[in-house]
Design an enzyme around this catalytic site. Structure first.
Site, PDB file in Angstrom:
ATOM      1  N   ASP A  25      39.640 -42.809  22.681  1.00  0.00           N
ATOM      2  CA  ASP A  25      40.018 -43.869  21.730  1.00  0.00           C
ATOM      3  C   ASP A  25      41.173 -43.516  20.784  1.00  0.00           C
ATOM      4  O   ASP A  25      41.147 -43.880  19.602  1.00  0.00           O
ATOM      5  CB  ASP A  25      38.795 -44.295  20.899  1.00  0.00           C
ATOM      6  N   GLU A  73      38.451 -48.212  23.010  1.00  0.00           N
ATOM      7  CA  GLU A  73      37.392 -49.112  22.553  1.00  0.00           C
ATOM      8  C   GLU A  73      38.030 -50.490  22.478  1.00  0.00           C
ATOM      9  O   GLU A  73      38.869 -50.746  21.608  1.00  0.00           O
ATOM     10  CB  GLU A  73      36.862 -48.660  21.188  1.00  0.00           C
ATOM     11  N   LYS A 130      36.130 -49.510  26.980  1.00  0.00           N
ATOM     12  CA  LYS A 130      34.676 -49.439  26.797  1.00  0.00           C
ATOM     13  C   LYS A 130      34.268 -50.342  25.635  1.00  0.00           C
ATOM     14  O   LYS A 130      34.941 -50.379  24.605  1.00  0.00           O
ATOM     15  CB  LYS A 130      34.231 -47.985  26.550  1.00  0.00           C
ATOM     16  N   LYS A 133      30.265 -47.374  21.888  1.00  0.00           N
ATOM     17  CA  LYS A 133      30.729 -46.106  21.330  1.00  0.00           C
ATOM     18  C   LYS A 133      30.763 -45.041  22.424  1.00  0.00           C
ATOM     19  O   LYS A 133      31.707 -44.273  22.523  1.00  0.00           O
ATOM     20  CB  LYS A 133      29.842 -45.714  20.151  1.00  0.00           C
ATOM     21  N   VAL A 158      38.877 -39.498  18.921  1.00  0.00           N
ATOM     22  CA  VAL A 158      38.293 -39.964  17.667  1.00  0.00           C
ATOM     23  C   VAL A 158      37.210 -41.013  17.904  1.00  0.00           C
ATOM     24  O   VAL A 158      37.218 -41.691  18.920  1.00  0.00           O
ATOM     25  CB  VAL A 158      39.394 -40.567  16.765  1.00  0.00           C
ATOM     26  N   THR A 159      36.310 -41.147  16.908  1.00  0.00           N
ATOM     27  CA  THR A 159      36.109 -40.209  15.823  1.00  0.00           C
ATOM     28  C   THR A 159      34.990 -39.260  16.229  1.00  0.00           C
ATOM     29  O   THR A 159      34.104 -39.635  17.002  1.00  0.00           O
ATOM     30  CB  THR A 159      35.727 -40.915  14.491  1.00  0.00           C
ATOM     31  N   CYS A 163      32.414 -42.120  18.356  1.00  0.00           N
ATOM     32  CA  CYS A 163      32.589 -42.305  19.806  1.00  0.00           C
ATOM     33  C   CYS A 163      32.653 -40.995  20.580  1.00  0.00           C
ATOM     34  O   CYS A 163      32.221 -40.942  21.738  1.00  0.00           O
ATOM     35  CB  CYS A 163      33.820 -43.159  20.065  1.00  0.00           C
ATOM     36  N   GLN A 203      21.428 -24.633  18.729  1.00  0.00           N
ATOM     37  CA  GLN A 203      20.276 -24.463  19.630  1.00  0.00           C
ATOM     38  C   GLN A 203      20.733 -24.062  21.033  1.00  0.00           C
ATOM     39  O   GLN A 203      20.237 -24.580  22.040  1.00  0.00           O
ATOM     40  CB  GLN A 203      19.445 -25.742  19.690  1.00  0.00           C
TER      41      GLN A 203
HETATM   42  N1  TIU Z   1      36.169 -44.684  18.517  1.00  0.00           N
HETATM   43  C1  TIU Z   1      35.332 -44.689  17.482  1.00  0.00           C
HETATM   44  O1  TIU Z   1      34.890 -43.663  17.006  1.00  0.00           O
HETATM   45  N2  TIU Z   1      35.000 -45.940  16.929  1.00  0.00           N
HETATM   46  C2  TIU Z   1      34.640 -46.137  15.638  1.00  0.00           C
HETATM   47  O2  TIU Z   1      34.356 -47.249  15.227  1.00  0.00           O
HETATM   48  N3  TIU Z   1      34.674 -45.057  14.812  1.00  0.00           N
HETATM   49  C3  TIU Z   1      34.500 -45.022  13.473  1.00  0.00           C
HETATM   50  O3  TIU Z   1      34.446 -43.915  12.918  1.00  0.00           O
HETATM   51  N4  TIU Z   1      34.409 -46.151  12.799  1.00  0.00           N
END
Ligand code: TIU
Length: 221
Positions: A25, A73, A130, A133, A158-159, A163, A203
């Site tokens: 993303d 996304e 996609k 997430k 990210v993030t 995701c 772990q």
């Molecule tokens: N790609 C992804 O992480 N989508 C999000 O909405 N991330 C946020 O941190 N909001």
């Protein structure tokens, strides 16, 4: 076979011909001002900081002939794949599907949904939209990877705690051996990135391993 001796929490071995570099993303909507991430009140400079390291890693991985999977996304224009449990979250200035300076937020085909120019996919690389997430939910990612004999995944993007973490957990459940590139991933909240890295590798690599990109690039040279 390559072994990253300094990976956390213990050495990680992979065969590049059975490994994909996953870039989650890295879209204008998350990384640039005026997009979805900014509409949620986030400081997008946190995400821009990883772009140079990601470019170097992509260059090394492409030179080694490795497979790259980029995710975006992105929802259908009619938002039929965006449930209220997602669209109505938070109190953003704009919601998914609303028109912003880079087009409708997180809608496929809009300028904001495109991957940032610095990391533009090369011809032949996998690019998957996609709706969720995790990268396996509502996509054919598993078939695409298994069809190419992929068993190991190197995660970036990210993030970290949204995701990337969800995708890495989904991948671990499906039997992939996963590594997270520490300086190739970012969160709007540095403390969440640190916590995600710690919990994924705790772990005895319960979800997977982590490494700085420098060790990976050195091993590929
Ligand atoms: N790609 C992804 O992480 N989508 C999000 O909405 N991330 C946020 O941190 N909001």
């Amino acid at each position: 076979m390559i072994t990253l001796a300094t990976a956390q929490p213990f050495p990680y071995s992979f065969d590049p011909t059975h490994t994909a570099l996953v870039v989650i993303d890295m879209q204008r909507d998350f990384v640039e001002p005026g997009g979805f991430g900014a509409s949620l009140g986030n400081d997008v400079t946190q995400l821009q900081a990883i772009v140079p390291a990601l470019r170097r890693l992509l260059e090394a991985w492409r030179a080694a002939g490795g497979l790259v999977l980029h995710t975006r996304e992105a929802h259908k224009p009619d938002l039929s794949d965006c449930p209220p449990s997602k669209r109505l979250r938070g109190n953003p200035s704009l919601r998914i599907g609303d028109a912003g300076p880079m087009g409708r937020l997180l809608v496929a085909g809009e300028p904001g949904a495109e991957i940032i120019p610095e990391l533009v996919p090369w011809p032949g690389e996998l690019v998957v939209d996609k709706p969720g997430k995790g990268m396996f939910y509502g996509t054919d990612v598993d078939e695409l990877l298994r069809g190419r004999g992929i068993t190991h995944l190197l995660f970036t993007g990210v993030t970290t705690e949204v995701c990337v973490q969800t995708s890495m957990r989904e991948a671990n459940d499906r039997g992939y051996e996963c590594l997270l590139v520490e300086d190739g991933t970012a969160s709007y909240f540095p403390e969440f990135k640190a916590a995600a890295l710690a919990m994924l590798t705790a772990q005895g690599a319960i979800v997977g391993w982590s490494t700085p990109s420098s060790a990976l690039i050195e091993a590929l040279a």
